[in-house]
Design a protein around this motif. Structure first.
Motif, PDB file in Angstrom:
ATOM      1  N   VAL A   1     -10.576  35.846 -38.473  1.00 36.58           N
ATOM      2  CA  VAL A   1     -11.812  35.952 -37.689  1.00 36.58           C
ATOM      3  C   VAL A   1     -12.398  34.552 -37.511  1.00 36.58           C
ATOM      4  CG1 VAL A   1     -14.172  36.831 -37.660  1.00 36.58           C
ATOM      5  CG2 VAL A   1     -12.321  38.293 -38.453  1.00 36.58           C
ATOM      6  N   PRO A   2     -12.663  34.125 -36.284  1.00 34.94           N
ATOM      7  CA  PRO A   2     -13.207  32.778 -36.068  1.00 34.94           C
ATOM      8  C   PRO A   2     -14.592  32.644 -36.694  1.00 34.94           C
ATOM      9  CG  PRO A   2     -13.275  34.060 -34.031  1.00 34.94           C
ATOM     10  CD  PRO A   2     -12.482  34.863 -35.014  1.00 34.94           C
ATOM     11  N   ALA A   3     -14.811  31.554 -37.404  1.00 39.47           N
ATOM     12  CA  ALA A   3     -16.086  31.332 -38.073  1.00 39.47           C
ATOM     13  C   ALA A   3     -16.382  29.844 -38.112  1.00 39.47           C
ATOM     14  CB  ALA A   3     -16.047  31.895 -39.491  1.00 39.47           C
ATOM     15  N   VAL A   4     -17.666  29.507 -38.216  1.00 39.98           N
ATOM     16  CA  VAL A   4     -18.074  28.110 -38.312  1.00 39.98           C
ATOM     17  C   VAL A   4     -19.225  28.019 -39.311  1.00 39.98           C
ATOM     18  CG1 VAL A   4     -19.684  28.322 -36.352  1.00 39.98           C
ATOM     19  CG2 VAL A   4     -18.804  26.066 -37.002  1.00 39.98           C
ATOM     20  N   SER A   5     -19.214  26.968 -40.115  1.00 45.09           N
ATOM     21  CA  SER A   5     -20.312  26.748 -41.065  1.00 45.09           C
ATOM     22  C   SER A   5     -21.259  25.695 -40.503  1.00 45.09           C
ATOM     23  CB  SER A   5     -19.770  26.310 -42.431  1.00 45.09           C
ATOM     24  OG  SER A   5     -19.139  25.045 -42.339  1.00 45.09           O
ATOM     25  N   LEU A   6     -22.573  25.913 -40.719  1.00 42.85           N
ATOM     26  CA  LEU A   6     -23.588  24.978 -40.234  1.00 42.85           C
ATOM     27  C   LEU A   6     -24.600  24.705 -41.340  1.00 42.85           C
ATOM     28  CD1 LEU A   6     -24.393  26.557 -36.731  1.00 42.85           C
ATOM     29  CD2 LEU A   6     -22.849  24.645 -37.202  1.00 42.85           C
ATOM     30  N   ASN A   7     -25.000  23.424 -41.464  1.00 42.74           N
ATOM     31  CA  ASN A   7     -26.047  23.108 -42.433  1.00 42.74           C
ATOM     32  C   ASN A   7     -27.384  22.939 -41.708  1.00 42.74           C
ATOM     33  OD1 ASN A   7     -26.112  20.537 -41.315  1.00 42.74           O
ATOM     34  ND2 ASN A   7     -25.060  19.560 -43.020  1.00 42.74           N
TER      35      ASN A   7
ATOM     36  N   ALA B   1     -18.942  26.327 -46.377  1.00 38.47           N
ATOM     37  CA  ALA B   1     -17.629  25.816 -45.952  1.00 38.47           C
ATOM     38  C   ALA B   1     -16.503  26.713 -46.466  1.00 38.47           C
ATOM     39  CB  ALA B   1     -17.449  24.384 -46.453  1.00 38.47           C
ATOM     40  N   LEU B   2     -16.582  27.092 -47.739  1.00 42.57           N
ATOM     41  CA  LEU B   2     -15.550  27.961 -48.314  1.00 42.57           C
ATOM     42  C   LEU B   2     -15.549  29.334 -47.646  1.00 42.57           C
ATOM     43  CD1 LEU B   2     -15.947  27.025 -52.094  1.00 42.57           C
ATOM     44  CD2 LEU B   2     -14.049  26.392 -50.570  1.00 42.57           C
ATOM     45  N   MET B   3     -16.747  29.860 -47.332  1.00 44.67           N
ATOM     46  CA  MET B   3     -16.819  31.163 -46.664  1.00 44.67           C
ATOM     47  C   MET B   3     -16.209  31.106 -45.267  1.00 44.67           C
ATOM     48  SD  MET B   3     -17.584  34.310 -46.862  1.00 44.67           S
ATOM     49  CE  MET B   3     -18.508  34.284 -48.402  1.00 44.67           C
ATOM     50  N   ALA B   4     -16.514  30.047 -44.518  1.00 40.83           N
ATOM     51  CA  ALA B   4     -15.928  29.912 -43.185  1.00 40.83           C
ATOM     52  C   ALA B   4     -14.406  29.809 -43.265  1.00 40.83           C
ATOM     53  CB  ALA B   4     -16.513  28.691 -42.478  1.00 40.83           C
ATOM     54  N   MET B   5     -13.918  29.115 -44.294  1.00 37.49           N
ATOM     55  CA  MET B   5     -12.460  29.046 -44.507  1.00 37.49           C
ATOM     56  C   MET B   5     -11.879  30.434 -44.766  1.00 37.49           C
ATOM     57  SD  MET B   5     -12.131  25.726 -47.005  1.00 37.49           S
ATOM     58  CE  MET B   5     -12.973  24.191 -46.635  1.00 37.49           C
ATOM     59  N   ALA B   6     -12.561  31.213 -45.599  1.00 43.99           N
ATOM     60  CA  ALA B   6     -12.079  32.554 -45.943  1.00 43.99           C
ATOM     61  C   ALA B   6     -12.043  33.443 -44.707  1.00 43.99           C
ATOM     62  CB  ALA B   6     -12.970  33.171 -47.019  1.00 43.99           C
ATOM     63  N   LEU B   7     -13.082  33.385 -43.886  1.00 43.57           N
ATOM     64  CA  LEU B   7     -13.133  34.202 -42.667  1.00 43.57           C
ATOM     65  C   LEU B   7     -12.023  33.813 -41.700  1.00 43.57           C
ATOM     66  CD1 LEU B   7     -17.012  34.135 -42.270  1.00 43.57           C
ATOM     67  CD2 LEU B   7     -15.647  36.223 -42.563  1.00 43.57           C
TER      68      LEU B   7
ATOM     69  N   ASP C   1     -18.740  44.386 -39.942  1.00 47.36           N
ATOM     70  CA  ASP C   1     -19.771  44.383 -38.902  1.00 47.36           C
ATOM     71  C   ASP C   1     -19.267  43.719 -37.626  1.00 47.36           C
ATOM     72  OD1 ASP C   1     -22.339  45.606 -39.387  1.00 47.36           O
ATOM     73  OD2 ASP C   1     -22.548  44.292 -41.110  1.00 47.36           O
ATOM     74  N   TYR C   2     -18.546  42.634 -37.789  1.00 48.08           N
ATOM     75  CA  TYR C   2     -18.016  41.885 -36.642  1.00 48.08           C
ATOM     76  C   TYR C   2     -17.099  42.765 -35.798  1.00 48.08           C
ATOM     77  CZ  TYR C   2     -15.381  38.206 -34.180  1.00 48.08           C
ATOM     78  OH  TYR C   2     -14.770  37.414 -33.229  1.00 48.08           O
ATOM     79  N   LYS C   3     -16.251  43.547 -36.451  1.00 46.31           N
ATOM     80  CA  LYS C   3     -15.280  44.392 -35.734  1.00 46.31           C
ATOM     81  C   LYS C   3     -15.932  45.593 -35.044  1.00 46.31           C
ATOM     82  CE  LYS C   3     -11.017  43.036 -38.013  1.00 46.31           C
ATOM     83  NZ  LYS C   3      -9.843  43.442 -38.831  1.00 46.31           N
ATOM     84  N   LYS C   4     -17.193  45.860 -35.384  1.00 42.92           N
ATOM     85  CA  LYS C   4     -17.950  46.903 -34.677  1.00 42.92           C
ATOM     86  C   LYS C   4     -18.543  46.356 -33.379  1.00 42.92           C
ATOM     87  CE  LYS C   4     -19.332  49.293 -38.932  1.00 42.92           C
ATOM     88  NZ  LYS C   4     -20.470  49.562 -39.856  1.00 42.92           N
ATOM     89  N   GLY C   5     -18.295  45.072 -33.126  1.00 45.43           N
ATOM     90  CA  GLY C   5     -18.817  44.446 -31.918  1.00 45.43           C
ATOM     91  C   GLY C   5     -20.122  43.709 -32.110  1.00 45.43           C
ATOM     92  N   ASN C   6     -20.584  43.616 -33.357  1.00 47.26           N
ATOM     93  CA  ASN C   6     -21.860  42.961 -33.639  1.00 47.26           C
ATOM     94  C   ASN C   6     -21.708  41.447 -33.728  1.00 47.26           C
ATOM     95  OD1 ASN C   6     -23.130  45.485 -33.890  1.00 47.26           O
ATOM     96  ND2 ASN C   6     -22.574  45.626 -36.054  1.00 47.26           N
ATOM     97  N   ASP C   7     -22.768  40.743 -33.385  1.00 47.89           N
ATOM     98  CA  ASP C   7     -22.857  39.322 -33.704  1.00 47.89           C
ATOM     99  C   ASP C   7     -23.338  39.211 -35.149  1.00 47.89           C
ATOM    100  OD1 ASP C   7     -22.111  38.381 -31.184  1.00 47.89           O
ATOM    101  OD2 ASP C   7     -24.159  38.586 -30.424  1.00 47.89           O
ATOM    102  N   VAL C   8     -22.737  38.289 -35.914  1.00 46.51           N
ATOM    103  CA  VAL C   8     -23.036  38.201 -37.345  1.00 46.51           C
ATOM    104  C   VAL C   8     -23.407  36.769 -37.729  1.00 46.51           C
ATOM    105  CG1 VAL C   8     -22.170  38.572 -39.685  1.00 46.51           C
ATOM    106  CG2 VAL C   8     -21.418  40.092 -37.842  1.00 46.51           C
ATOM    107  N   VAL C   9     -24.569  36.632 -38.365  1.00 47.68           N
ATOM    108  CA  VAL C   9     -24.989  35.366 -38.967  1.00 47.68           C
ATOM    109  C   VAL C   9     -25.070  35.598 -40.474  1.00 47.68           C
ATOM    110  CG1 VAL C   9     -26.827  33.652 -39.178  1.00 47.68           C
ATOM    111  CG2 VAL C   9     -26.284  34.634 -36.937  1.00 47.68           C
ATOM    112  N   VAL C  10     -24.414  34.725 -41.234  1.00 40.56           N
ATOM    113  CA  VAL C  10     -24.370  34.867 -42.684  1.00 40.56           C
ATOM    114  C   VAL C  10     -25.115  33.695 -43.317  1.00 40.56           C
ATOM    115  CG1 VAL C  10     -22.877  35.146 -44.693  1.00 40.56           C
ATOM    116  CG2 VAL C  10     -22.093  35.942 -42.448  1.00 40.56           C
ATOM    117  N   VAL C  11     -26.027  33.999 -44.233  1.00 38.95           N
ATOM    118  CA  VAL C  11     -26.772  32.968 -44.969  1.00 38.95           C
ATOM    119  C   VAL C  11     -26.341  33.026 -46.423  1.00 38.95           C
ATOM    120  CG1 VAL C  11     -29.051  32.168 -45.692  1.00 38.95           C
ATOM    121  CG2 VAL C  11     -28.735  33.140 -43.400  1.00 38.95           C
ATOM    122  N   LEU C  12     -26.004  31.875 -46.998  1.00 46.32           N
ATOM    123  CA  LEU C  12     -25.494  31.844 -48.371  1.00 46.32           C
ATOM    124  C   LEU C  12     -26.316  30.934 -49.278  1.00 46.32           C
ATOM    125  CD1 LEU C  12     -21.622  31.555 -47.834  1.00 46.32           C
ATOM    126  CD2 LEU C  12     -22.996  33.632 -48.102  1.00 46.32           C
TER     127      LEU C  12
END
Length: 402
Positions: free
Chosen positions: A89-95, A78-84, A28-39
Motif C-alpha cells: 500500500v503506498p504510504a508517505v511519512s511527514l513531520n 518512517a518505520l510505519m510508512a516502510m511497513a505499509l 480502512d484504506y481498502k474500503k475506499g477511505n482516505d487514511v491519515v495516521v498519527v503516531l
C-alpha cells in the motif's frame, strides 16, 4: 470518507505491533477511505531520550529537549510508512515541517495555531496513506516545538478538524474509557459514551487515556472521538457533545498522583493580589488547579493551589523571583499528595453527592486536605499513600463497579 487514526507508543513498540497497526490501517484504506495516521514515539523511547539528556546535564534547555524529542516520532512514522509500502500500500511519512504544523513558541508545552493542509491533501489525492508525526510542531523561529504530555492526541484532533475528517479514532493499550483506571480499580467498567465536558474533566484530573487539550479541541470543532484498543477489535468509547444513554450520577473517578501543593503564606489582604500571583505563573505557562484562599485576618491571607509535579521547581523559583512584588512571608510545598476526583453530568440535578463522597472517605479513614468543586466534578486533595484505598472506596460507593 476520511479517517484520522492515532496510535500511542505501546501500539508501535516493536516490529510485530507496527505491522499490526499497518494492517488495521490497510483495512480502512481498502474500503475506499482516505487514511491519515498519527503516531507517538515507539514504546518508552521518549523516556530513553530524557535519560540521555539528563546524563549530559540535569537541567537541559527546553528548546534542545524539543529538538531531541522529535526524533522519536520521526522514527515511528518512517518505520510505519516502510511497513505499509512493504504490504503493498503506498504510504508517505511527514513531520511537522513537511505538513506544516504551526505552534506557539512555548518549548515543551506549545499550542497548535494552524495546520497547512495542502501537502496532506496532495498525498491523499494520490491515494497514499499519510503517516504524520504526533506531538510536534514548528514555531515562528522555525524551531521544533512539542505539545506536552499526550500531545499526539491533540495532533490527531487538530488534523481531523483541519481536514474535516469523518472520524477521529484514538487507539491505545486499553479498549475505551473506564469508570476508573482498571489498573487501580479492577472492577471498573467501560463506558459506551461520555460527553466532552465529562471527558475533559477526567482527562485534566488524571485519567490518562486522552490528553485534556485534545478533548478541548474536539469540543471546540465538533470532532467526535472514538477511543479503542489497537490490540483487539472491541468497540470503544465515543466522546461527543451529547450522549443517548441516561446520564449516571457519576461517570468516572480519577486519581492524579502527579500533583504538588504550593502554599503562599502571609500575602497582603488587598484587591488584585490573587491576580498578581497567578499572572506571574501564567507568564511561565504554569497551569494551576484546586485553588484555596483563606479568609483574611490581621491584614494578610494565604493562597494554596496545586501544580503538576513537573512544574514544581519552576513554580517555586518564579514565586521567589517575584517575592518583592507579591510581598508574602514564605512559600511552602508538599509533594506526597494526590488529587481524587469524581466527575458526572448527573451531579448537576442531584444534591447530596458531595456528602456521599465525604462520608465514604471518612469511613475509609482518609483525611481531606483541600476541596474544589464545579457543576460536574468534586476534587479533594489527600495523602498520596491513601490514594488507591480512596479511589476504590469512592468507585464502589457510587455503584460504578462492573
Amino acid at each position: 470518507m476520511l479517517v484520522v487514526k492515532k496510535f500511542g507508543g505501546t501500539s508501535v513498540a516493536n516490529k510485530e505491533r507496527i505491522f499490526n497497526v499497518a494492517k488495521r490501517c490497510i483495512e480502512d484504506y481498502k474500503k475506499g477511505n482516505d487514511v491519515v495516521v498519527v503516531l507517538s514515539a515507539m514504546g518508552k523511547y521518549t523516556d530513553e531520550l530524557v535519560d540521555m539528556a539528563q546524563d549530559i546535564t540535569p537541567k537541559p534547555p527546553k528548546r534542545e529537549m524539543d529538538m531531541l524529542f522529535t526524533i522519536g516520532e520521526q522514527m515511528s512514522v518512517a518505520l510505519m510508512a516502510m511497513a505499509l509500502n512493504h504490504l503493498g500500500v503506498p504510504a508517505v511519512s511527514l513531520n511537522a515541517f513537511q505538513v506544516t504544523m504551526h505552534t506557539t513558541s512555548a518549548y515543551g508545552n506549545a499550542r497548535l495555531k494552524r495546520i497547512d493542509t495542502e501537502r496532506l491533501r496532495t498525498e491523499l489525492e494520490s491515494r497514499k496513506i499519510v503517516v504524520v508525526t504526533g506531538f510536534q510542531g514548528i514555531n515562528k523561529y522555525d524551531d521544533y516545538t512539542t505539545l506536552g504530555r499526550g500531545g499526539s492526541d491533540t495532533t490527531a484532533v487538530a488534523l481531523a478538524a483541519a481536514l474535516r475528517a469523518d472520524a477521529c479514532e484514538i487507539y491505545t493499550d486499553v479498549d475505551g474509557i473506564y469508570t476508573a483506571d482498571p489498573r487501580l480499580v479492577p472492577t471498573a467498567r467501560k463506558l459506551k459514551e461520555i460527553t466532552y465536558d465529562e471527558m475533559l474533566d477526567l482527562a485534566t484530573l488524571g485519567a490518562g487515556v486522552l490528553h485534556n487539550r485534545s478533548v478541548e479541541m474536539a469540543k471546540k470543532y465538533g470532532v467526535t472521538l472514538v477511543v479503542r484498543s489497537s490490540l483487539n477489535n472491541e468497540e470503544g468509547t465515543v466522546v461527543k457533545e451529547d450522549v443517548n444513554v441516561e446520564r449516571m450520577l457519576v461517570s468516572g473517578v480519577a486519581l492524579d498522583r502527579k500533583a504538588d501543593r504550593v502554599a503562599i503564606v502571609g500575602l497582603k489582604d488587598e484587591p488584585g493580589i490573587a491576580f498578581k500571583v497567578f499572572d506571574c505563573l501564567a507568564r511561565k505557562n504554569i497551569n494551576v488547579d484546586v485553588i484555596l484562599q483563606s479568609i483574611g485576618r490581621d491584614g494578610t491571607k494565604d493562597i494554596s493551589f496545586t501544580v503538576d509535579d513537573e512544574d514544581i521547581e519552576e513554580t517555586m523559583a518564579t514565586l521567589q523571583e517575584n517575592k518583592s512584588r507579591l510581598a508574602f512571608d514564605r512559600i511552602e510545598s508538599e509533594t506526597k499528595i494526590a488529587k481524587l476526583s469524581i466527575v458526572g453530568a448527573g451531579m448537576m440535578s442531584n444534591p447530596g453527592v458531595a456528602a456521599r463522597m465525604f462520608e465514604t472517605l471518612y469511613n475509609a479513614n482518609v483525611n481531606i486536605n483541600m476541596i474544589s468543586t464545579s457543576e460536574i466534578r468534586i476534587t479533594v486533595l489527600i495523602e498520596e499513600s491513601q490514594g488507591e484505598r480512596a479511589i476504590k472506596a469512592v468507585h464502589d460507593a457510587f455503584g460504578l463497579a462492573d
